[in-house]
Write an enzyme that holds these catalytic residues in place. Structure first.
Site, PDB file in Angstrom:
ATOM      1  CE1 TYR A 122      -4.203   1.801   0.712  1.00  0.00           C
ATOM      2  CE2 TYR A 122      -2.767   3.172   2.066  1.00  0.00           C
ATOM      3  CZ  TYR A 122      -3.979   2.968   1.432  1.00  0.00           C
ATOM      4  OH  TYR A 122      -4.960   3.924   1.500  1.00  0.00           O
ATOM      5  CE  LYS A 150      -3.663   4.501  -1.752  1.00  0.00           C
ATOM      6  NZ  LYS A 150      -4.740   4.907  -2.667  1.00  0.00           N
TER       7      LYS A 150
HETATM    8  P1  NAD Z   1     -13.749   1.393   0.175  1.00  0.00           P
HETATM    9  O1  NAD Z   1     -13.328  -0.014   0.384  1.00  0.00           O
HETATM   10  O2  NAD Z   1     -14.882   1.947   0.936  1.00  0.00           O
HETATM   11  O3  NAD Z   1     -14.032   1.662  -1.366  1.00  0.00           O
HETATM   12  C1  NAD Z   1     -13.179   1.175  -2.349  1.00  0.00           C
HETATM   13  C2  NAD Z   1     -13.878   1.280  -3.679  1.00  0.00           C
HETATM   14  O4  NAD Z   1     -12.997   0.729  -4.680  1.00  0.00           O
HETATM   15  C3  NAD Z   1     -15.178   0.472  -3.754  1.00  0.00           C
HETATM   16  O5  NAD Z   1     -16.104   1.145  -4.592  1.00  0.00           O
HETATM   17  C4  NAD Z   1     -14.718  -0.831  -4.434  1.00  0.00           C
HETATM   18  O6  NAD Z   1     -15.768  -1.507  -5.115  1.00  0.00           O
HETATM   19  C5  NAD Z   1     -13.697  -0.274  -5.397  1.00  0.00           C
HETATM   20  N1  NAD Z   1     -12.749  -1.266  -5.872  1.00  0.00           N
HETATM   21  C6  NAD Z   1     -11.965  -2.111  -5.154  1.00  0.00           C
HETATM   22  N2  NAD Z   1     -11.252  -2.898  -5.991  1.00  0.00           N
HETATM   23  C7  NAD Z   1     -11.612  -2.539  -7.248  1.00  0.00           C
HETATM   24  C8  NAD Z   1     -11.235  -2.987  -8.531  1.00  0.00           C
HETATM   25  N3  NAD Z   1     -10.347  -3.970  -8.709  1.00  0.00           N
HETATM   26  N4  NAD Z   1     -11.815  -2.414  -9.609  1.00  0.00           N
HETATM   27  C9  NAD Z   1     -12.739  -1.424  -9.469  1.00  0.00           C
HETATM   28  N5  NAD Z   1     -13.128  -0.958  -8.268  1.00  0.00           N
HETATM   29  C10 NAD Z   1     -12.564  -1.512  -7.182  1.00  0.00           C
HETATM   30  O7  NAD Z   1     -12.398   2.239   0.417  1.00  0.00           O
HETATM   31  P2  NAD Z   1     -12.148   3.780   0.769  1.00  0.00           P
HETATM   32  O8  NAD Z   1     -11.698   3.853   2.165  1.00  0.00           O
HETATM   33  O9  NAD Z   1     -13.269   4.612   0.314  1.00  0.00           O
HETATM   34  O10 NAD Z   1     -10.861   4.048  -0.124  1.00  0.00           O
HETATM   35  C11 NAD Z   1     -10.908   4.727  -1.357  1.00  0.00           C
HETATM   36  C12 NAD Z   1      -9.513   5.212  -1.706  1.00  0.00           C
HETATM   37  O11 NAD Z   1      -9.055   6.114  -0.704  1.00  0.00           O
HETATM   38  C13 NAD Z   1      -8.466   4.105  -1.793  1.00  0.00           C
HETATM   39  O12 NAD Z   1      -7.579   4.360  -2.845  1.00  0.00           O
HETATM   40  C14 NAD Z   1      -7.744   4.224  -0.458  1.00  0.00           C
HETATM   41  O13 NAD Z   1      -6.432   3.746  -0.531  1.00  0.00           O
HETATM   42  C15 NAD Z   1      -7.785   5.712  -0.257  1.00  0.00           C
HETATM   43  N6  NAD Z   1      -7.613   6.129   1.134  1.00  0.00           N
HETATM   44  C16 NAD Z   1      -8.459   5.703   2.098  1.00  0.00           C
HETATM   45  C17 NAD Z   1      -8.278   6.127   3.412  1.00  0.00           C
HETATM   46  C18 NAD Z   1      -9.180   5.717   4.511  1.00  0.00           C
HETATM   47  O14 NAD Z   1      -8.843   5.965   5.679  1.00  0.00           O
HETATM   48  N7  NAD Z   1     -10.323   5.125   4.244  1.00  0.00           N
HETATM   49  C19 NAD Z   1      -7.207   6.960   3.717  1.00  0.00           C
HETATM   50  C20 NAD Z   1      -6.349   7.372   2.700  1.00  0.00           C
HETATM   51  C21 NAD Z   1      -6.563   6.954   1.410  1.00  0.00           C
END
Ligand code: NAD
Length: 275
Positions: free
Chosen positions: A170, A174
């Site tokens: 990860y 990133k």
């Molecule tokens: P989440 O699990 O709620 O949502 C992830 C989304 O990505 C979902 O819609 C899922 O269906 C989709 N997805 C997963 N694999 C996929 C694939 N192979 N093809 C198409 N779609 C796919 O996650 P989130 O927390 O909303 O995270 C979203 C983004 O934000 C990610 O890139 C994550 O790394 C980043 N992020 C999250 C956080 C956090 O604390 N939640 C912090 C920093 C960055």
């Protein structure tokens, strides 16, 4: 001339993205869904993407189009598959005739010590979290260049700027996004296109819920202790970032007001990376 006048008058303070078309990867849940809602509220047509039950996705589409009165479509493309990504971009351009705002948000997580990190998890995280951004960007750029306008907004992470143990794939992916963002910004700087990365700290979404559950079990501690002593230990303001905050920032980066902001990796992390 008449088209330009129409476009200018169609945009307003409340609908700064009227006439725009936005594609948000991974927008059936969490941050991506919040960003899609914010872009739709700002007047943009939205193309959703991500996994989920068909009925649930149809419900999300109805809700967004009903609430904000914009065109909503959906692509089931798997971000791990370059040919599916190519199909998604081609379909978007065919259906809408343009792609103005590309939000690369789809992401997955897996946590394990480096020497025990499963190779297939490394490969999956690198392809969904990083390579997909290369593919969507390279495929969207020709149409953006043709229109003389584009906004590429990459949802990286505080983990694009600093490391944490057990998150090798990860953190590598990133950090890779932050580098790719800079290259895309430099290559498009004179073409009306910007490319920026947003680096959130912990946001309460299903992805983080899974980590709370996992850590609580692994350490035999309560959910509250995981939230306050493990996750938010890094986040000085001691609260989760909200998806609405990230949606508002994405909308701003997509507007004309942000035309000179490009190549940045902006932390939205309550002070985490100020340490
Ligand atoms: P989440 O699990 O709620 O949502 C992830 C989304 O990505 C979902 O819609 C899922 O269906 C989709 N997805 C997963 N694999 C996929 C694939 N192979 N093809 C198409 N779609 C796919 O996650 P989130 O927390 O909303 O995270 C979203 C983004 O934000 C990610 O890139 C994550 O790394 C980043 N992020 C999250 C956080 C956090 O604390 N939640 C912090 C920093 C960055």
């Amino acid at each position: 001339m008449s088209i330009q006048l129409k476009t200018q008058s169609a945009r307003s303070y409340t609908a700064p993205l009227a006439d725009r078309v936005s594609l948000i990867t991974g927008s059936t849940s969490g941050i991506g869904l919040g960003i899609a809602r914010a872009l739709a509220k700002a007047g943009s047509a939205v193309v959703l993407n991500g996994f989920g039950a068909a009925a649930e996705i149809a419900g999300i589409m109805d809700q967004i189009s009903g609430e904000f009165g914009v065109n909503v479509s959906y692509s089931a493309a798997d971000m791990a598959r370059p040919e599916a990504i190519a199909d998604m971009i081609a379909t978007t351009l065919n259906e809408h005739g343009r792609l103005d705002v590309l939000v690369n948000n789809a992401g997955i997580q897996y946590v394990a010590p480096l020497d025990q990190f499963p190779v297939e998890k490394w490969d999956a995280i690198l392809s969904v979290n990083l390579s997909s951004v290369f593919h969507t960007t390279r495929l969207a750029l020709p149409a953006m260049r043709q229109n003389g306008f584009g906004r590429i907004i990459n949802i990286a992470s505080a983990h694009g700027l600093v490391g944490s143990p057990f998150k090798a794939a990860y953190v590598a992916a990133k950090h890779g996004i932050v580098g790719l963002t800079k290259v895309a910004a430099l290559e498009t700087a004179e073409q009306g296109i910007t490319c920026n990365a947003i680096c959130p700290g912990y946001v309460y979404t299903p992805l983080v819920e899974a980590q709370i559950e996992g850590q609580a079990k692994a350490h035999a501690i309560s959910r509250e202790k995981v939230i306050h002593d493990v996750l938010l230990a890094q986040q000085p303001n001691k609260r989760f970032v909200s998806v609405e905050e990230l949606g508002a920032l994405t909308v701003f980066l997509a507007t004309d007001a942000a035309a000179s902001i490009t190549g940045i990796a902006l932390p939205v992390d309550g002070g985490w990376t100020a340490h």
